[in-house]
Write an enzyme that holds these catalytic residues in place. Structure first.
Site, PDB file in Angstrom:
ATOM      1  N   HIS A  14     -19.273  34.053   5.045  1.00  0.00           N
ATOM      2  CA  HIS A  14     -18.400  33.054   4.401  1.00  0.00           C
ATOM      3  C   HIS A  14     -18.380  31.791   5.250  1.00  0.00           C
ATOM      4  CE1 HIS A  14     -14.479  32.007   2.150  1.00  0.00           C
ATOM      5  NE2 HIS A  14     -14.758  30.982   2.923  1.00  0.00           N
ATOM      6  N   HIS A  16     -18.505  27.165   5.093  1.00  0.00           N
ATOM      7  CA  HIS A  16     -18.557  25.901   4.361  1.00  0.00           C
ATOM      8  C   HIS A  16     -19.522  24.975   5.108  1.00  0.00           C
ATOM      9  CE1 HIS A  16     -15.031  26.949   1.896  1.00  0.00           C
ATOM     10  NE2 HIS A  16     -14.695  27.639   2.979  1.00  0.00           N
ATOM     11  N   LEU A  17     -20.625  24.634   4.459  1.00  0.00           N
ATOM     12  CA  LEU A  17     -21.623  23.775   5.107  1.00  0.00           C
ATOM     13  C   LEU A  17     -21.537  22.324   4.653  1.00  0.00           C
ATOM     14  CD1 LEU A  17     -24.785  26.110   5.090  1.00  0.00           C
ATOM     15  CD2 LEU A  17     -23.223  25.629   6.992  1.00  0.00           C
ATOM     16  N   ARG A  18     -20.687  22.050   3.648  1.00  0.00           N
ATOM     17  CA  ARG A  18     -20.559  20.679   3.120  1.00  0.00           C
ATOM     18  C   ARG A  18     -21.924  20.174   2.633  1.00  0.00           C
ATOM     19  NH1 ARG A  18     -15.527  22.419   2.879  1.00  0.00           N
ATOM     20  NH2 ARG A  18     -14.216  21.951   4.665  1.00  0.00           N
ATOM     21  N   LYS A 100     -17.703  32.886  -6.641  1.00  0.00           N
ATOM     22  CA  LYS A 100     -16.465  32.724  -5.891  1.00  0.00           C
ATOM     23  C   LYS A 100     -15.305  32.393  -6.827  1.00  0.00           C
ATOM     24  CE  LYS A 100     -13.722  31.988  -2.425  1.00  0.00           C
ATOM     25  NZ  LYS A 100     -13.811  31.505  -1.064  1.00  0.00           N
ATOM     26  N   HIS A 137     -10.857  34.148  -3.157  1.00  0.00           N
ATOM     27  CA  HIS A 137      -9.813  33.521  -2.341  1.00  0.00           C
ATOM     28  C   HIS A 137      -8.496  34.100  -2.843  1.00  0.00           C
ATOM     29  CE1 HIS A 137      -8.034  30.160   0.080  1.00  0.00           C
ATOM     30  NE2 HIS A 137      -6.994  30.598  -0.603  1.00  0.00           N
ATOM     31  N   HIS A 175     -11.528  36.203   3.858  1.00  0.00           N
ATOM     32  CA  HIS A 175     -10.635  35.741   4.931  1.00  0.00           C
ATOM     33  C   HIS A 175      -9.220  36.326   4.806  1.00  0.00           C
ATOM     34  CE1 HIS A 175      -9.749  32.859   1.779  1.00  0.00           C
ATOM     35  NE2 HIS A 175     -10.781  32.115   2.041  1.00  0.00           N
ATOM     36  N   ASP A 248     -15.411  31.485   7.754  1.00  0.00           N
ATOM     37  CA  ASP A 248     -14.672  30.443   7.032  1.00  0.00           C
ATOM     38  C   ASP A 248     -14.651  29.139   7.829  1.00  0.00           C
ATOM     39  OD1 ASP A 248     -13.355  29.318   4.892  1.00  0.00           O
ATOM     40  OD2 ASP A 248     -11.378  29.989   5.525  1.00  0.00           O
TER      41      ASP A 248
HETATM   42  C1  NCD Z   1     -11.659  25.601   3.153  1.00  0.00           C
HETATM   43  C2  NCD Z   1     -12.332  24.240   3.021  1.00  0.00           C
HETATM   44  O1  NCD Z   1     -11.966  23.327   3.747  1.00  0.00           O
HETATM   45  O2  NCD Z   1     -13.277  24.108   2.210  1.00  0.00           O
HETATM   46  N1  NCD Z   1     -10.441  25.450   3.910  1.00  0.00           N
HETATM   47  C3  NCD Z   1      -9.809  26.432   4.591  1.00  0.00           C
HETATM   48  O3  NCD Z   1      -8.709  26.179   5.093  1.00  0.00           O
HETATM   49  N2  NCD Z   1     -10.317  27.634   4.719  1.00  0.00           N
HETATM   50  C4  NCD Z   1     -11.421  26.185   1.812  1.00  0.00           C
HETATM   51  C5  NCD Z   1     -11.085  27.659   1.845  1.00  0.00           C
HETATM   52  O4  NCD Z   1     -11.905  28.481   2.210  1.00  0.00           O
HETATM   53  O5  NCD Z   1      -9.944  28.014   1.505  1.00  0.00           O
HETATM   54 ZN    ZN Z   2     -13.517  29.298   2.921  1.00  0.00          ZN
END
Ligand code: NCD
Ligand code: ZN
Length: 346
Positions: A14, A16-18, A100, A137, A175, A248
């Site tokens: 899990h 986030h790579l943007r 997701k 989530h 998470h 995460d």
């Molecule tokens: C994540 C994000 O910034 O994309 N933020 C976070 O607090 N975990 C989104 C998410 O996974 O809930």
């Molecule tokens: Zn996340």
């Protein structure tokens, strides 16, 4: 005392790579630590189709440092009107590792998410038929529910009924942050698992308010109580294959966090395994890290375990105050502080 720890090469289930310049900045950290990662689809606009996921995958692969064999595993962002045929296309594509579920409004870039789980029942049924994993989530979004109770309420109101309604659907509760979530996953039917982040293993909610308000400790689901944290430690270090690694890691530009309305997300990709190693070491369970980081995830997703190993050494180092993040900077976990472990080879 263990001074070196060699593990089978791990994956991040899990992250986030943007996109764009931000992706170029953060990807080298994840690609150095992990062979594969499940890439979250909460871009703006969200990754709702196989075509968008394929194009995003191409951008990620093109952004890899020279010589990297890192493989992104893509996800689709579920929404109320998702056509069932998209699931067939996802299965056929071969590079989609799941879909997701963001309850609309639950977290960063979730406003286009699902407003009521019943809207996607046919999609979930098709996912179960084709063996496509659901990543969840797990928080309700009602304003009247206390923010610290939103995960538990989601279990009772949404997740437990969903898991029974679709008895063959594979579900990853992402998470997790509470004892209630640990108990639910331990007692759930086969095919239900959970990821656990480094921050929820290392910190409780006091950290957000230690000596003042600390926006870099704000993530969603929000940090919980010390008994919750202890329960997560027990789950992660207990050798139960239902619990595995998902950082995460969620980078935001410094100004977006240090603000009168700062956004949620903590950045851990620069030192993910080192942070997990600290948490496992404190629990006296370094021998359980490999299962959590490298074995249980691929087993759950029916993917091969990685060949090769990585090595961590017990060697203190200082985390910089910030890393480049496109034309901005991101403040990492442990900024300006020390970490006890260091990855020395991949
Ligand atoms: C994540 C994000 O910034 O994309 N933020 C976070 O607090 N975990 C989104 C998410 O996974 O809930
Ligand atoms: Zn996340």
């Amino acid at each position: 005392m263990t001074v070196e720890l060699t593990l089978r090469r791990p994956d991040d289930w899990h992250v986030h790579l943007r996109d764009g310049e931000a992706l170029m900045s953060v990807l080298p950290h994840t690609a150095k630590q992990f062979a594969r990662a499940i890439v979250m689809p909460n871009l703006k606009p969200p990754v709702t189709t196989v075509a968008l996921a394929g194009a995003y995958r191409d951008r990620i692969r093109a952004a890899r440092p020279p010589g990297s064999d890192f493989e992104p595993l893509m996800t689709l962002y579920l929404f109320d009107k998702m056509p069932v045929e998209e699931i067939d296309r996802a299965k056929a594509a071969g590079f989609i590792a799941g879909c997701k579920l963001y309850p609309a409004g639950a977290t960063t870039h979730s406003d286009a998410g699902v407003t009521d789980i019943r809207h996607i029942d046919a999609v979930l049924a098709r996912m179960a038929e084709l063996g496509v994993v659901l990543q969840v989530h797990g928080e309700v979004t009602h304003e009247h529910v206390d923010i610290f109770d939103r995960e538990q309420r989601f279990i009772d109101d949404v997740l437990a009924p969903l898991v029974e309604r679709h008895p063959t659907l594979k579900v990853v509760f992402e998470h997790i942050t509470t004892r209630a979530a640990v108990d639910f996953v331990v007692g759930a039917r086969a095919g239900v698992a959970a990821t656990i982040t480094p921050q929820h293993l290392l910190f409780n909610r006091n950290e957000i308010f230690r000596g003042g308000i600390r926006p870099h400790f704000y993530c969603l689901p929000v940090l919980k109580t010390e008994p919750d944290r202890r329960s997560l430690i027990e789950a992660a270090t207990g050798g139960n294959p239902r619990f595995f690694l998902g950082t995460d890691s969620a980078p935001h530009a410094r100004g977006a966090k240090e603000s009168s309305c700062g956004c949620a997300g903590m950045y851990s990709a620069h030192a993910a395994l080192e942070l997990y190693a600290e948490a496992f070491e404190e629990a006296g369970a370094l021998d359980k890290l490999e299962g959590f980081a490298s074995l249980f995830g691929p087993d759950f997703y029916d993917m091969p375990r990685n060949p090769g190993t990585i090595t961590l050494r017990r060697e203190e180092w200082s985390v910089p105050s910030a890393f480049a993040f496109g034309s901005d900077v991101v403040v990492p976990m442990r900024a300006n502080e020390k970490i006890r472990w260091r990855m020395i080879s991949t």
